[in-house]
Write a protein that holds these residues in place. Structure first.
Motif, short mmCIF file in Angstrom:
data_model
loop_
_atom_site.label_atom_id
_atom_site.label_comp_id
_atom_site.label_asym_id
_atom_site.label_seq_id
_atom_site.Cartn_x
_atom_site.Cartn_y
_atom_site.Cartn_z
N ALA A 86 9.12 10.55 -4.38
CA ALA A 86 7.56 11.09 -4.78
C ALA A 86 6.45 9.74 -4.39
CB ALA A 86 7.34 11.12 -6.06
N LEU A 87 7.05 8.78 -3.57
CA LEU A 87 6.19 7.64 -3.15
C LEU A 87 5.60 7.94 -1.54
CD1 LEU A 87 7.94 4.46 -4.42
CD2 LEU A 87 6.06 5.61 -5.22
N VAL A 88 4.48 7.77 -1.41
CA VAL A 88 3.89 7.75 0.05
C VAL A 88 3.07 6.65 0.34
CG1 VAL A 88 2.06 9.01 1.38
CG2 VAL A 88 3.19 10.28 -0.64
N PRO A 89 3.87 6.07 1.42
CA PRO A 89 3.39 4.74 2.07
C PRO A 89 2.16 4.79 3.06
CG PRO A 89 5.20 5.51 3.26
CD PRO A 89 4.84 6.56 2.07
N PHE A 90 1.13 3.83 3.12
CA PHE A 90 0.23 4.07 4.03
C PHE A 90 0.02 2.61 4.84
CE2 PHE A 90 -1.49 6.86 0.44
CZ PHE A 90 -1.40 7.80 1.19
N HIS A 91 0.16 1.80 4.26
CA HIS A 91 0.15 0.23 4.76
C HIS A 91 -1.02 0.31 5.72
CE1 HIS A 91 3.96 -0.26 3.25
NE2 HIS A 91 4.56 0.55 3.85
N LYS A 92 -2.34 0.62 5.41
CA LYS A 92 -3.62 0.66 5.97
C LYS A 92 -3.97 -0.54 6.54
CE LYS A 92 -8.11 0.47 6.73
NZ LYS A 92 -9.05 -0.46 6.20
N LEU A 93 -4.13 -1.39 5.83
CA LEU A 93 -4.61 -3.03 6.22
C LEU A 93 -3.33 -3.35 7.21
CD1 LEU A 93 -6.43 -5.02 3.41
CD2 LEU A 93 -7.39 -4.10 5.41
N SER A 94 -2.12 -3.40 6.82
CA SER A 94 -1.00 -3.73 7.70
C SER A 94 -1.37 -2.94 9.31
CB SER A 94 0.24 -3.31 7.12
OG SER A 94 0.42 -4.34 5.88
N GLN A 95 -1.48 -1.74 9.20
CA GLN A 95 -1.63 -1.00 10.16
C GLN A 95 -2.93 -1.62 11.20
OE1 GLN A 95 0.19 2.81 11.64
NE2 GLN A 95 0.16 3.14 9.30
N TRP A 96 -3.86 -1.58 10.37
CA TRP A 96 -5.23 -1.96 11.04
C TRP A 96 -4.87 -3.44 11.65
CZ3 TRP A 96 -9.49 -1.57 13.41
CH2 TRP A 96 -10.55 -2.61 13.26
N LEU A 97 -4.25 -4.40 11.13
CA LEU A 97 -3.81 -5.61 11.77
C LEU A 97 -2.88 -5.22 12.80
CD1 LEU A 97 -3.99 -8.71 11.54
CD2 LEU A 97 -2.19 -8.71 9.59
N THR A 98 -2.13 -4.38 12.81
CA THR A 98 -1.16 -4.18 13.88
C THR A 98 -2.12 -3.89 14.99
OG1 THR A 98 0.60 -3.72 12.47
CG2 THR A 98 0.92 -3.33 14.77
N ASP A 151 0.62 -1.26 0.10
CA ASP A 151 0.06 -0.06 0.07
C ASP A 151 0.71 1.36 -0.14
OD1 ASP A 151 -2.19 1.58 0.25
OD2 ASP A 151 -2.69 0.97 2.18
N VAL A 152 1.66 1.47 -1.06
CA VAL A 152 2.43 2.56 -1.39
C VAL A 152 2.18 3.12 -2.66
CG1 VAL A 152 4.72 3.38 -1.30
CG2 VAL A 152 4.14 1.27 0.30
N TRP A 153 1.92 4.43 -2.76
CA TRP A 153 1.67 4.96 -3.94
C TRP A 153 2.34 6.09 -4.51
CZ3 TRP A 153 -1.85 1.82 -6.10
CH2 TRP A 153 -2.67 1.02 -5.14
N PRO A 154 2.17 6.41 -5.87
CA PRO A 154 3.04 7.69 -6.12
C PRO A 154 2.29 8.99 -6.06
CG PRO A 154 2.33 6.70 -7.94
CD PRO A 154 2.06 5.60 -7.10
#
Length: 452
Positions: A302-314, A281-284
């Motif tokens: 220029a990439l922005v990471p979110f790792h939303k599902l990974s953080q929701w899981l954490t 979950d990383v996007w330009p």
């Protein structure tokens, strides 16, 4: 999107590791926010004067539902299983644990089982769409995340995710890799009259989860002497015990490594790649691109990471590891708020963020759009919106901390309490008030069952 840099470059390796880190989520989102403060965003206008209104609204919900911030539980999957049945409040997770303990199942194995459940449940928790419903025999009709969570629990209880003839209450590699789409669709009660967004993609995620469990034996292979038990997500508990600096004390980075590295094979290979590594979950993000010759925003900067599902899981597993596993987890402040449509929608509905007029028209012109603009998850509008959401959640949390913890007694996992108490609920209630027919957010995302 693949960077053209050599995979053997030390700096490239450093970029990959950085973009997988929790620090990068907060820092890159902060960079986008700073551009918003300067009026240099490409898709939104930022009005910081309205942030305090959001904080006050969230505080009012915390007061209404919990009394004080320290009474709010942390945001996590456990909340989906605290339900009302026949006018009685029930905790279905605690009930399962009590039943297992009564049959001499160890506390450690109980924690493993709940980790198994939560991993599966979170991975299939992407947006369900406004048309899908789940009919539960005890709870009646449920929708969205509550329905997805309950469907996952019922499948777990029936042994859909287990290959063991003696323990149906687990999720393991053999069962997950053999899972067929129809098993999951049946579990979700999907039909032509009850469509679920990305149903088959969710099944694909779980099959890849099974592959990841097999490939990542370091994290999920367990520590049993016989070495005959199949890999399970719950065996991460045994790995973490080996990481403990002192008995039962680990850092959030230890848990994050298990999730971001151990589950890396789960994410579709079509996601953003850098030097041949799929980042998830990383996007330009165009607003961060300072290279005018880079039309594809392919630079690592220029990439922005979110790792939303990974953080929701954490966030979800933290509660299990602490409550059932008996661990102390340090540095949980590194986790960020979740950049999903309820949190993000709150800031649009309360006029902190205003979508650019041309983007509004473009989103409404999407062939699947109804009453609100609709964009693909990779669209620059969505990337910018999510980055701003991460940064704004930090600012709302800070205001709430100042107002509710004036004496300096700040409860642990504070941001998780703000999310639960909270911004997520505020986004949902605001959407229901403004769009009572659909309860959709003010901006919709095309769900493929793997992003939100």
């Amino acid at each position: 999107m693949t960077s053209s840099s050599s995979s053997s470059s030390p700096s490239a390796s450093a970029n990959v590791q950085y973009l997988k880190s929790l620090d990068a989520v907060r820092q890159r989102s902060a960079s986008v926010y700073e551009l918003g403060q300067q009026g240099r965003l490409q898709h939104f206008a930022l009005d910081e004067t309205k942030i305090v209104d959001v904080a006050e609204f969230v505080i009012s919900l915390i007061t209404r539902d919990h009394g004080t911030i320290d009474s709010v539980p942390t945001h996590g999957r456990w909340r989906s299983y605290c339900v009302t049945i026949d006018n009685q409040q029930r905790d279905l997770i605690s009930e399962h644990v009590a039943q297992w303990r009564a049959t001499d199942v160890s506390q450690w194995e109980c924690a493993r089982r709940i980790i198994d459940l939560f991993v599966v449940s979170v991975l299939i928790d992407a947006g369900a769409g406004s048309q899908w419903k789940y009919q539960d025999k005890q709870l009646g009709i449920l929708t969205r995340t509550e329905g997805l969570g309950m469907a996952a629990l019922r499948m777990f209880e029936s042994g859909v995710f287990s290959s063991s003839p003696t323990n149906k209450f687990q999720a393991d590699a053999p069962a997950l890799t053999r899972l067929v789409d129809q098993q999951l669709l049946d579990g979700f009660q999907v039909s032509e009259e009850n469509p679920l967004l990305g149903g088959s993609n969710r099944a694909g995620l779980l099959r890849r989860l099974g592959m990841a469990l097999n490939q990542q034996n370091r994290y999920f292979g367990g520590r049993c002497a016989c070495k005959t038990h199949p890999p399970r997500p719950g065996f991460m508990l045994d790995y973490l015990a080996g990481c403990a600096e002192t008995p039962q004390t680990v850092g959030i980075d230890d848990l994050w490594e298990v999730i971001i590295e151990g589950f890396a094979p789960v994410w579709p290979a079509s996601r953003t790649q850098l030097d041949g590594v799929s980042l998830g979950d990383v996007w330009p993000c165009g607003v961060l691109n300072t290279n005018t010759n880079d039309q594809n925003n392919s630079s690592a900067d220029a990439l922005v990471p979110f790792h939303k599902l990974s953080q929701w899981l954490t966030w979800s597993l933290l509660e299990v590891i602490v409550r059932l596993g008996g661990f102390t987890v340090k540095d949980t402040h590194k986790l960020t708020g979740l950049p999903e449509y309820r949190n993000g929608g709150l800031f649009v509905d309360m006029q902190v963020l205003k979508l650019d007029g041309k983007d509004q028209i473009r989103g409404l012109a999407h062939p699947q759009a109804k009453k609100v603009p609709l964009f693909d998850g990779s669209d620059p509008v969505i990337v910018e919106w999510r980055a701003l959401t991460v940064a704004l959640l930090d600012r709302v949390a800070e205001i709430i901390k100042q107002k509710c913890c004036a004496l300096g007694d700040v409860p642990d996992m504070f941001l998780g309490r703000v999310l639960e108490g909270g911004t997520w609920k505020a986004g949902r209630e605001m959407a229901a008030e403004l769009r009572s027919d659909t309860k959709d957010p003010p901006i919709n995302i095309v769900s493929d069952g793997t992003l939100f």
